[in-house]
Design an enzyme around this catalytic site. Structure first.
Site, PDB file in Angstrom:
ATOM      1  N   THR A 172      -4.908   6.865  -5.593  1.00 11.27           N
ATOM      2  CA  THR A 172      -5.024   7.131  -4.157  1.00 11.27           C
ATOM      3  C   THR A 172      -4.116   8.296  -3.753  1.00 11.27           C
ATOM      4  OG1 THR A 172      -5.616   4.854  -3.732  1.00 11.27           O
ATOM      5  CG2 THR A 172      -4.779   6.072  -1.854  1.00 11.27           C
TER       6      THR A 172
ATOM      7  N   GLU B   1       0.832  -1.209   0.000  1.00 13.12           N
ATOM      8  CA  GLU B   1       0.000   0.000   0.000  1.00 13.12           C
ATOM      9  C   GLU B   1       0.866   1.258   0.000  1.00 13.12           C
ATOM     10  OE1 GLU B   1      -2.744  -0.700  -1.039  1.00 13.12           O
ATOM     11  OE2 GLU B   1      -4.241  -0.544   0.533  1.00 13.12           O
TER      12      GLU B   1
HETATM   13  N1  HSE Z   1      -8.125   5.020   3.529  1.00  8.03           N
HETATM   14  C1  HSE Z   1      -7.517   5.135   2.238  1.00  8.03           C
HETATM   15  C2  HSE Z   1      -7.894   6.467   1.636  1.00  8.03           C
HETATM   16  C3  HSE Z   1      -7.999   4.016   1.366  1.00  8.03           C
HETATM   17  O1  HSE Z   1      -9.045   6.854   1.742  1.00  8.03           O
HETATM   18  O2  HSE Z   1      -7.029   7.128   1.066  1.00  8.03           O
HETATM   19  C4  HSE Z   1      -7.352   4.029   0.015  1.00  8.03           C
HETATM   20  O3  HSE Z   1      -7.650   2.854  -0.652  1.00  8.03           O
END
Ligand code: HSE
Length: 309
Positions: free
Chosen positions: A181, A128
């Site tokens: 993201t 991630e």
């Molecule tokens: N919590 C993260 C965001 C999830 O909202 O950026 C991204 O997949």
């Protein structure tokens, strides 16, 4: 065991009131990951199908998380990975999380399971980090633990599963635009007002209570986001229309799935989730915008083995 194939499901992070804290694991949609032991040490990504992605292990998140595991576990062999992407990158339903979790889950099985699924989260989180520049564990925790999950602290590796009310179902619409993201995190401000902090934490607490008491009306009242959604929703085509259409057709609530652009509706019952899906698609059909739609129950088991030899 020499070879294993696993199904790494999609997930919804945040669930409106729990930015970087809450997640839920979905059914049916996901990546298929095959890992086999090799004499040659280290990780190789042999093939990626379904989507165009790098096979470089320092770029592909499955390679990044697998390398993190190998660096710690010091095994005497290597691993070859094949990935079939069922989830589109940049869709907001945990594409990078599925691949990051899939490779470490498979390798862990091949080396005799020295780690619990909870312990694998820290390796998957490295994937991630490579994908988004931040170590958020909300999607990978949902994939590896299944059901609704909570991240108390990713620094302390403190994650746990929450209760799943039996009738909860989700509708997810993915407008076919890619929203990274990293870019979606860049619009978020560093500071939150006390007023919003109170409202957001009140909703988070109420939502968790609603999950345990199976109080669907409390869930309806608490799946709200006064902090992140106002900043991110402008990046999603017709977000407000999708939200109104969902709620008018019976959804308990509706919000941005993870970092978007997918939008989720949380519903009581699969029949309602289907109706909500029809209402959502009408909005995009009228716009001539391409989309995918997913209707899913909660996948309480999470990641699973498809076959092995
Ligand atoms: N919590 C993260 C965001 C999830 O909202 O950026 C991204 O997949």
């Amino acid at each position: 065991m020499k070879e294993i194939k696993v199904f790494a499901p999609a997930s919804i992070a945040n669930l409106s009131c729990g930015y970087d804290i809450l997640g839920v694991c979905l059914d049916k949609i996901g990546d298929e990951i095959t890992v086999r032991k090799t004499k040659k040490k280290g990780i190789t990504i042999k093939k990626v199908s379904g989507q165009k992605l790098s096979t470089d292990i320092s770029i592909n998140v499955a390679g990044v998380s697998a390398t993190a595991l190998l660096n710690e576990s010091k095994v005497d062999c290597g691993f070859e990975i094949e990935i079939h992407k069922g989830i589109k990158p940049g869709s907001g339903i945990g594409s990078s999380a599925a691949s990051s979790a899939g490779s470490v889950f498979a390798i862990n099985k091949l080396i005799g399971e020295p780690y619990s699924n909870k312990e694998l989260i820290k390796f998957a989180m490295q994937g991630e980090m490579a994908a988004s520049g931040s170590k958020h564990a909300d999607n990978v925790a949902a994939v590896l633990l299944g059901g609704f999950t909570f991240v108390r602290s990713s620094v302390e590796n403190d994650y746990f599963k929450l209760n799943t009310p039996i009738e909860i179902a989700f509708t997810v619409i993915h407008p076919k635009i890619e929203l990274k993201t990293k870019d979606s995190r860049a619009v978020i401000k560093d500071k939150v007002s006390i007023k919003n902090m109170i409202e957001q934490s009140a909703n988070l607490g109420a939502f968790i209570s609603g999950l345990y008491t199976e109080d669907y009306d409390l869930i309806r009242r608490s799946v709200k986001d006064v902090v992140i959604e106002p900043l991110r929703s402008v990046l999603i085509p017709k977000f407000e229309e999708i939200k109104s259409a969902s709620i008018n057709s019976g959804a308990l609530s509706c919000g941005i799935s993870g970092s978007g652009p997918s939008v989720f509706a949380i519903c009581k019952g699969i029949t309602t989730a289907n109706k909500v899906g029809e209402a959502m698609t009408k909005v995009y059909r009228n716009l001539n915008l391409e989309y995918d739609i997913h209707i899913s129950c909660v996948n309480d088991k999470g990641i699973r083995i498809l076959n092995y030899e």
